[in-house]
Write a protein that holds these residues in place. Sequence first.
Motif, mmCIF file in Angstrom:
data_model
loop_
_atom_site.group_PDB
_atom_site.id
_atom_site.type_symbol
_atom_site.label_atom_id
_atom_site.label_comp_id
_atom_site.label_asym_id
_atom_site.label_seq_id
_atom_site.Cartn_x
_atom_site.Cartn_y
_atom_site.Cartn_z
ATOM 1 N N ALA A 11 0.821 -1.218 0.000
ATOM 2 C CA ALA A 11 0.000 0.000 0.000
ATOM 3 C C ALA A 11 0.852 1.264 0.000
ATOM 4 C CB ALA A 11 -0.941 -0.006 1.201
ATOM 5 N N VAL A 12 1.989 1.235 0.679
ATOM 6 C CA VAL A 12 2.863 2.404 0.741
ATOM 7 C C VAL A 12 3.563 2.631 -0.598
ATOM 8 C CG1 VAL A 12 5.043 3.212 1.760
ATOM 9 C CG2 VAL A 12 3.208 2.395 3.224
ATOM 10 N N ARG A 13 3.826 1.575 -1.337
ATOM 11 C CA ARG A 13 4.553 1.700 -2.600
ATOM 12 C C ARG A 13 3.654 1.982 -3.796
ATOM 13 N NH1 ARG A 13 9.197 -2.810 -2.863
ATOM 14 N NH2 ARG A 13 9.664 -1.645 -4.741
ATOM 15 N N ILE A 14 2.418 1.489 -3.747
ATOM 16 C CA ILE A 14 1.522 1.586 -4.900
ATOM 17 C C ILE A 14 0.386 2.569 -4.598
ATOM 18 C CG2 ILE A 14 0.117 0.290 -6.561
ATOM 19 C CD1 ILE A 14 2.999 -0.725 -6.477
ATOM 20 N N VAL A 15 0.478 3.768 -5.078
ATOM 21 C CA VAL A 15 -0.521 4.843 -4.962
ATOM 22 C C VAL A 15 -1.031 5.042 -3.527
ATOM 23 C CG1 VAL A 15 -2.485 5.933 -6.114
ATOM 24 C CG2 VAL A 15 -1.299 4.075 -7.265
ATOM 25 N N LEU A 40 -4.397 -3.179 -8.396
ATOM 26 C CA LEU A 40 -2.927 -3.149 -8.424
ATOM 27 C C LEU A 40 -2.363 -3.784 -7.162
ATOM 28 C CD1 LEU A 40 -2.098 0.390 -9.856
ATOM 29 C CD2 LEU A 40 -1.381 -1.804 -10.827
ATOM 30 N N HIS A 41 -2.958 -3.465 -6.009
ATOM 31 C CA HIS A 41 -2.512 -4.054 -4.736
ATOM 32 C C HIS A 41 -2.699 -5.572 -4.763
ATOM 33 C CE1 HIS A 41 -3.019 -0.093 -2.229
ATOM 34 N NE2 HIS A 41 -2.167 0.027 -3.231
ATOM 35 N N GLU A 42 -3.851 -6.033 -5.256
ATOM 36 C CA GLU A 42 -4.112 -7.476 -5.330
ATOM 37 C C GLU A 42 -3.149 -8.164 -6.298
ATOM 38 O OE1 GLU A 42 -8.279 -7.703 -6.338
ATOM 39 O OE2 GLU A 42 -8.885 -6.947 -4.363
ATOM 40 N N PHE A 43 -2.839 -7.503 -7.393
ATOM 41 C CA PHE A 43 -1.898 -8.033 -8.376
ATOM 42 C C PHE A 43 -0.506 -8.177 -7.756
ATOM 43 C CE2 PHE A 43 0.191 -6.950 -12.739
ATOM 44 C CZ PHE A 43 0.435 -8.290 -12.993
ATOM 45 N N ALA A 44 -0.079 -7.150 -7.028
ATOM 46 C CA ALA A 44 1.219 -7.208 -6.353
ATOM 47 C C ALA A 44 1.244 -8.355 -5.343
ATOM 48 C CB ALA A 44 1.523 -5.881 -5.654
ATOM 49 N N ARG A 45 0.179 -8.521 -4.590
ATOM 50 C CA ARG A 45 0.078 -9.607 -3.599
ATOM 51 C C ARG A 45 0.178 -10.961 -4.289
ATOM 52 N NH1 ARG A 45 2.020 -10.867 -0.202
ATOM 53 N NH2 ARG A 45 1.606 -8.917 0.825
ATOM 54 N N ASP A 126 2.000 7.159 -11.759
ATOM 55 C CA ASP A 126 3.159 6.900 -10.899
ATOM 56 C C ASP A 126 3.022 5.540 -10.212
ATOM 57 O OD1 ASP A 126 4.184 9.374 -11.591
ATOM 58 O OD2 ASP A 126 3.613 10.345 -9.689
ATOM 59 N N GLY A 127 1.790 5.176 -9.871
ATOM 60 C CA GLY A 127 1.533 3.882 -9.246
ATOM 61 C C GLY A 127 1.823 2.718 -10.184
ATOM 62 N N ILE A 128 1.503 2.888 -11.456
ATOM 63 C CA ILE A 128 1.817 1.851 -12.453
ATOM 64 C C ILE A 128 3.340 1.718 -12.560
ATOM 65 C CG2 ILE A 128 1.701 1.233 -14.900
ATOM 66 C CD1 ILE A 128 -0.975 0.802 -13.571
ATOM 67 N N ALA A 129 4.040 2.852 -12.579
ATOM 68 C CA ALA A 129 5.512 2.820 -12.634
ATOM 69 C C ALA A 129 6.073 2.163 -11.369
ATOM 70 C CB ALA A 129 6.065 4.232 -12.796
ATOM 71 N N ALA A 130 5.489 2.466 -10.210
ATOM 72 C CA ALA A 130 5.933 1.852 -8.951
ATOM 73 C C ALA A 130 5.670 0.356 -8.971
ATOM 74 C CB ALA A 130 5.225 2.499 -7.763
ATOM 75 N N MET A 131 4.560 -0.039 -9.554
ATOM 76 C CA MET A 131 4.241 -1.461 -9.660
ATOM 77 C C MET A 131 5.260 -2.164 -10.546
ATOM 78 S SD MET A 131 2.157 -3.862 -8.814
ATOM 79 C CE MET A 131 1.586 -5.448 -9.387
ATOM 80 N N GLU A 132 5.639 -1.520 -11.636
ATOM 81 C CA GLU A 132 6.661 -2.101 -12.515
ATOM 82 C C GLU A 132 7.978 -2.277 -11.754
ATOM 83 O OE1 GLU A 132 8.895 -1.412 -16.807
ATOM 84 O OE2 GLU A 132 7.514 0.115 -16.081
ATOM 85 N N ARG A 133 8.371 -1.265 -10.995
ATOM 86 C CA ARG A 133 9.614 -1.372 -10.205
ATOM 87 C C ARG A 133 9.497 -2.499 -9.176
ATOM 88 N NH1 ARG A 133 8.970 4.162 -10.520
ATOM 89 N NH2 ARG A 133 8.109 4.293 -8.409
ATOM 90 N N LEU A 134 8.342 -2.592 -8.519
ATOM 91 C CA LEU A 134 8.135 -3.642 -7.525
ATOM 92 C C LEU A 134 8.251 -5.026 -8.175
ATOM 93 C CD1 LEU A 134 5.651 -3.755 -4.643
ATOM 94 C CD2 LEU A 134 5.662 -5.652 -6.242
#
Length: 152
Positions: A11-15, A40-45, A126-134
Amino acid sequence: MTKRLTKNEIAVRIVPTHLRWPEAGASLLWRRLHECVQQLHEFARAVDDNCCEIEQGREVSRDEIVRHRAEIGHEALMKLAAFGPFQIAKQAASKEIETLQKREDLTSQEAQGKQRLMMAMDELRDGIAAMERLLRERCKVSAGSACRPVCY
């Protein structure tokens, strides 16, 4: 073995700024934006869980773990490049911004709403970019790998 990401770390990293947006119930548009962040959070999880599952395999060699993680990363980056919830939110926001920009008689409240929406879209990009970095970090996929770049 890499430690599992917590809900708060994601949550802190994605939007993280979506908490300051108008509530999802304010309009269909804001609901779309909030849904995109949630997905996006669910995808990262899900990606993190897949990586953890592979890393816990005792009978799997280190090279196989690296290969499987890279496969997960490449697949996730491809899905992110065509992330449907972002496309839906982007389309809805763009339409609303365009409508507001065509009007010359905006009230101060409508002008502030337009600015807030434009800022929210920047934060979502920015959140999509953060997700890519993650994804690249978690799956150990380099930015120069043979994977289609994500367009925001």
